[in-house]
Motif scaffolding. Sequence first.
Motif, PDB file in Angstrom:
ATOM      1  N   VAL A  18       0.731  -1.239   0.010  1.00  0.00           N
ATOM      2  CA  VAL A  18      -0.005  -0.097  -0.126  1.00  0.00           C
ATOM      3  C   VAL A  18       0.799   1.295   0.003  1.00  0.00           C
ATOM      4  O   VAL A  18       0.399   2.220  -0.678  1.00  0.00           O
ATOM      5  N   SER A  19       2.070   1.292   0.644  1.00  0.00           N
ATOM      6  CA  SER A  19       3.070   2.343   0.599  1.00  0.00           C
ATOM      7  C   SER A  19       3.245   2.942  -0.584  1.00  0.00           C
ATOM      8  O   SER A  19       3.712   4.076  -0.597  1.00  0.00           O
ATOM      9  N   THR A  58       1.692   3.441  -3.026  1.00  0.00           N
ATOM     10  CA  THR A  58       0.689   4.117  -3.807  1.00  0.00           C
ATOM     11  C   THR A  58       0.350   5.449  -3.048  1.00  0.00           C
ATOM     12  O   THR A  58      -0.297   6.446  -3.586  1.00  0.00           O
ATOM     13  N   LEU A  59       1.364   5.672  -1.875  1.00  0.00           N
ATOM     14  CA  LEU A  59       1.000   6.859  -1.194  1.00  0.00           C
ATOM     15  C   LEU A  59       1.630   8.200  -2.074  1.00  0.00           C
ATOM     16  O   LEU A  59       2.273   8.030  -2.835  1.00  0.00           O
ATOM     17  N   ASP A  72      -5.316   2.645  -4.730  1.00  0.00           N
ATOM     18  CA  ASP A  72      -5.948   3.211  -3.751  1.00  0.00           C
ATOM     19  C   ASP A  72      -5.944   2.056  -2.601  1.00  0.00           C
ATOM     20  O   ASP A  72      -6.032   1.021  -2.759  1.00  0.00           O
ATOM     21  N   GLY A  73      -5.621   2.757  -1.310  1.00  0.00           N
ATOM     22  CA  GLY A  73      -5.348   1.868  -0.319  1.00  0.00           C
ATOM     23  C   GLY A  73      -6.591   0.868   0.341  1.00  0.00           C
ATOM     24  O   GLY A  73      -6.240  -0.278   0.617  1.00  0.00           O
ATOM     25  N   SER A 127      -4.672   5.153   1.732  1.00  0.00           N
ATOM     26  CA  SER A 127      -3.365   4.656   1.748  1.00  0.00           C
ATOM     27  C   SER A 127      -2.522   5.403   3.051  1.00  0.00           C
ATOM     28  O   SER A 127      -1.795   4.496   3.679  1.00  0.00           O
ATOM     29  N   THR A 138      -3.841   3.487   6.088  1.00  0.00           N
ATOM     30  CA  THR A 138      -3.180   2.229   6.114  1.00  0.00           C
ATOM     31  C   THR A 138      -1.792   1.922   6.735  1.00  0.00           C
ATOM     32  O   THR A 138      -1.569   1.111   7.395  1.00  0.00           O
TER      33      THR A 138
END
Length: 167
Positions: free
Chosen positions: A1-2, A4-5, A26-27, A64, A67
Amino acid sequence: VSTTLSPKGRNVVIERKFGAPQIINDGVSIAKEIELKDHIENTGVALIRQAASKTNENSGDGTSTATVLAHAMVKRGMKNLAAGSNPIALRRGIQKATNFVVNQISEYSKPVEDTNSIMQVASVSAGNDKETGQMIANALEKVGRDGVISLEEGKSTVTEMEIIEGM
């Protein structure tokens, strides 16, 4: 997920048990797809998935970030518990820090009111796509703040907006 930050975040390819792989950034969508074999580890994933879903329900963006923050809090919290920290004191500390951060964000936040500001925010949320951002801003202007906007995936390469009055 990180990965996509941020507005310059990268996409992630998710393999599905059925159907074609999906490319998303998206997270909350990524968190929904994560499933671990270990039951206890999967419980931790469920907590993080819940943080992403709540963020999506409340604000529609920032999943994100939620998360990544939830993962860090669980990881550090477990480390502190293993070192002998009092779980009640740990929870109180997390709650106190949360209240402080929420107050700081509220203090620095500013409402997005004009069409240009809405277009800028929508463009960032749409992966820096100014055309999509402008379309979202136009749709919000037409339906108003209390109106409903629905997105549907189409089969063509054309992005279009259709306004339906009433229910």
